[in-house]
Design a protein around this motif. Structure first.
Motif, PDB file in Angstrom:
ATOM      1  N   ASP A 246      25.530  23.085  44.122  1.00 40.51           N
ATOM      2  CA  ASP A 246      24.499  23.389  43.120  1.00 40.51           C
ATOM      3  C   ASP A 246      25.085  24.114  41.917  1.00 40.51           C
ATOM      4  OD1 ASP A 246      22.276  22.254  44.222  1.00 40.51           O
ATOM      5  OD2 ASP A 246      21.658  24.054  45.331  1.00 40.51           O
ATOM      6  N   ARG A 247      24.219  24.347  40.961  1.00 37.02           N
ATOM      7  CA  ARG A 247      24.591  25.178  39.814  1.00 37.02           C
ATOM      8  C   ARG A 247      24.714  26.629  40.263  1.00 37.02           C
ATOM      9  NH1 ARG A 247      20.864  26.322  34.428  1.00 37.02           N
ATOM     10  NH2 ARG A 247      22.254  27.896  33.537  1.00 37.02           N
ATOM     11  N   PHE A 248      25.790  27.311  39.808  1.00 36.34           N
ATOM     12  CA  PHE A 248      26.003  28.707  40.184  1.00 36.34           C
ATOM     13  C   PHE A 248      26.116  29.627  38.964  1.00 36.34           C
ATOM     14  CE2 PHE A 248      26.673  27.250  44.421  1.00 36.34           C
ATOM     15  CZ  PHE A 248      26.426  28.363  45.219  1.00 36.34           C
ATOM     16  N   PHE A 249      25.563  30.817  39.130  1.00 38.21           N
ATOM     17  CA  PHE A 249      25.789  31.909  38.196  1.00 38.21           C
ATOM     18  C   PHE A 249      26.855  32.802  38.803  1.00 38.21           C
ATOM     19  CE2 PHE A 249      22.147  31.983  35.145  1.00 38.21           C
ATOM     20  CZ  PHE A 249      21.632  30.752  35.520  1.00 38.21           C
ATOM     21  N   SER A 250      27.857  33.142  38.011  1.00 34.46           N
ATOM     22  CA  SER A 250      28.928  33.968  38.562  1.00 34.46           C
ATOM     23  C   SER A 250      28.945  35.345  37.916  1.00 34.46           C
ATOM     24  CB  SER A 250      30.272  33.296  38.354  1.00 34.46           C
ATOM     25  OG  SER A 250      31.284  34.163  38.834  1.00 34.46           O
ATOM     26  N   ILE A 251      28.859  36.353  38.769  1.00 34.22           N
ATOM     27  CA  ILE A 251      28.937  37.739  38.314  1.00 34.22           C
ATOM     28  C   ILE A 251      30.386  38.169  38.457  1.00 34.22           C
ATOM     29  CG2 ILE A 251      28.098  40.064  38.720  1.00 34.22           C
ATOM     30  CD1 ILE A 251      25.719  38.297  40.214  1.00 34.22           C
ATOM     31  N   ALA A 252      30.999  38.541  37.339  1.00 36.08           N
ATOM     32  CA  ALA A 252      32.440  38.778  37.337  1.00 36.08           C
ATOM     33  C   ALA A 252      32.761  40.264  37.373  1.00 36.08           C
ATOM     34  CB  ALA A 252      33.077  38.134  36.111  1.00 36.08           C
ATOM     35  N   TYR A 253      33.717  40.597  38.218  1.00 38.62           N
ATOM     36  CA  TYR A 253      34.204  41.976  38.363  1.00 38.62           C
ATOM     37  C   TYR A 253      35.696  41.997  38.104  1.00 38.62           C
ATOM     38  CZ  TYR A 253      29.922  43.574  40.709  1.00 38.62           C
ATOM     39  OH  TYR A 253      28.636  43.934  41.000  1.00 38.62           O
ATOM     40  N   TYR A 254      36.176  43.136  37.614  1.00 36.69           N
ATOM     41  CA  TYR A 254      37.622  43.321  37.713  1.00 36.69           C
ATOM     42  C   TYR A 254      37.907  44.470  38.664  1.00 36.69           C
ATOM     43  CZ  TYR A 254      37.563  47.059  34.088  1.00 36.69           C
ATOM     44  OH  TYR A 254      37.331  48.195  33.368  1.00 36.69           O
ATOM     45  N   ALA A 255      39.059  44.366  39.309  1.00 38.27           N
ATOM     46  CA  ALA A 255      39.479  45.381  40.260  1.00 38.27           C
ATOM     47  C   ALA A 255      40.861  45.875  39.864  1.00 38.27           C
ATOM     48  CB  ALA A 255      39.509  44.806  41.673  1.00 38.27           C
ATOM     49  N   LEU A 256      41.110  47.157  40.111  1.00 40.45           N
ATOM     50  CA  LEU A 256      42.432  47.722  39.840  1.00 40.45           C
ATOM     51  C   LEU A 256      42.993  48.252  41.147  1.00 40.45           C
ATOM     52  CD1 LEU A 256      41.529  49.772  36.660  1.00 40.45           C
ATOM     53  CD2 LEU A 256      42.378  47.426  36.798  1.00 40.45           C
ATOM     54  N   ILE A 257      44.174  47.774  41.519  1.00 41.07           N
ATOM     55  CA  ILE A 257      44.699  48.174  42.822  1.00 41.07           C
ATOM     56  C   ILE A 257      46.177  48.496  42.748  1.00 41.07           C
ATOM     57  CG2 ILE A 257      42.997  46.770  44.016  1.00 41.07           C
ATOM     58  CD1 ILE A 257      45.163  44.785  44.496  1.00 41.07           C
ATOM     59  N   ASP A 258      46.609  49.235  43.738  1.00 45.94           N
ATOM     60  CA  ASP A 258      48.016  49.587  43.870  1.00 45.94           C
ATOM     61  C   ASP A 258      48.743  48.415  44.518  1.00 45.94           C
ATOM     62  OD1 ASP A 258      50.476  50.518  44.538  1.00 45.94           O
ATOM     63  OD2 ASP A 258      49.788  52.315  45.568  1.00 45.94           O
TER      64      ASP A 258
END
Lengths: 234, 234
Positions: free
Chosen positions: B108-120
């Motif tokens: 189906d059609r999707f809405f994408s909620i985007a995150y950024y992550a900062l990691i070691d």
DNA sequence: CCAAAAGTGTTTCCTCTACACCCATGA
DNA sequence: TCATGGGTGTAGAGGAAACACTTTTGG
């Protein structure tokens, strides 16, 4: 008016809009009051199956304000399970005399993508939707209680607006084409919630090289007439 | 592994994550490569029916990196109709040997909620998921082509990261607990894509009053040993 | 001429920059 | 003692803040 069919809209996805206007020295937003509930909410809506998200928001705002060109900025998507309160939407629909089908899609869990809009208060013609008694302006620091997490959404909108104030030339979208420096300063003060120094503000705005100066505005008052300014277009 | 059932997840809603790490002086992100397609994509996933959005993102990242505590920042939701390309997901599923039911929800059609992550970078143990050949680090300026609008998502993540660099104390999340001023400067330079002045950078960081100074780090090199720093916890 | 508000000049202060210098380290 | 990189002192440039001053308007 019949209940909307799920076949027309994408389930689980809604938008809410925080519409800012400026009038009589106060920053205001638009709220809807639902029939026979005493409940207030942000103007929002759903996305049609083949519609871009941002077009859906513009469509909803156009229906309620009559405006075609609207300054829009997406600022957050709210997706906590605590937003899932089917009895709220049920009460709103029932207060409108609707008979609600089993497993009706509008009672499902929704993710809300929140936008803020900046508009010229004078250009708006308010039109409530089918579920609402009214749509009206409310001063940002005298809001009634809002349903669900809409209070939190307003706070986040205001916070984002403040953070973007310098970076995105927000001021102009809340004023008519031409305005005085005093009016622009009043907008900044209303958004930031604090007084600014007159001379510093003027110099800062002029130094940014984003304003055109036009003729003076004669008000009949016995003092020097202020210049009118507009934002540079390019 | 069988295909996921729609009953477990909320349809039409996905998340994508841009996971930043820093190693050998380069800023990098995590990409998945799907089986037998040569296609690269951001690590993403779906939200369970009774799961908070942010918990879903953390769950997905934990499964792929082994990390429990992750610095996460939501930055945009992508909802254009141009993202609706069911043949892409179909190919990915078929390349994994799945037989796809009629009207399968993942197409189906999707809405994408985007995150950024900062990691070691050093703390990560990479684990590909069922659909992927691999998950691996790629230098931010040497990325392969990505599916759908994932390239645009990365650009927006990087832009937001830069805008937030001063406001949100990002640097520390990409480094081990203790680091030298030089390492911190290298992180800033990698994010901004430009060289900074050594002395100015040091003074600026110290003046912010966010760093604790610890013992010196002796590397065996024939020059003055740099201090180690950590971000204040308070 | 006066009061009120708009616009500008000037001084001061603070911060960032550039550059220099000193310090610590191991060969 | 030297080369190397880390840390700080200092003078100058640039910009913001505070205050005073001039300008414009109608009564």
């Amino acid at each position: 008016m019949p209940l909307p069919e799920v076949s027309q809209f994408i389930p689980h996805i809604a938008y809410d809009s925080v519409v800012f206007g400026f009038s009589k020295g106060k920053l205001k937003i638009l709220l809807m009051e639902y029939h026979d509930t005493g409940w207030f909410a942000l103007p929002g809506g759903f996305v049609e199956r083949s519609e871009n998200l941002e077009d859906a928001v513009k469509r909803g705002l156009n229906e309620r304000t009559g405006l075609k060109e609207i300054y829009l900025e997406q600022f957050h998507t709210f997706g906590d399970t605590s937003r899932y309160r089917p009895e709220v939407m049920r009460r709103i629909l029932e207060a409108n005399g609707h008979l609600i089908p089993e497993n009706y899609w509008m009672l499902d869990r929704f993710f809300s993508i929140a936008y803020y809009a900046l508009i010229d208060y004078e250009k708006v013609t308010l039109m409530p939707d089918a579920l609402s008694d009214s749509i009206a302006w409310y001063e940002i620091d005298k809001l009634p209680d809002l349903i669900l997490d809409h209070g939190k959404i307003v706070q986040k909108a205001l916070q984002t607006l403040r953070e973007n104030l310098d970076r995105k030339l927000i001021g102009g979208n809340l004023l008519p084409e031409r305005f005085t420096m005093n009016e622009l300063q009043a907008v900044y003060e209303a958004i930031l919630g604090q007084k600014l120094r007159r001379t510093s503000f003027q110099r800062k705005m002029l130094s940014l090289d984003i304003l055109d100066r036009h003729e003076k505005l004669f008000t009949g008052k016995s003092h020097k007439a202020p210049y009118l300014y507009s934002f540079k277009t390019h």
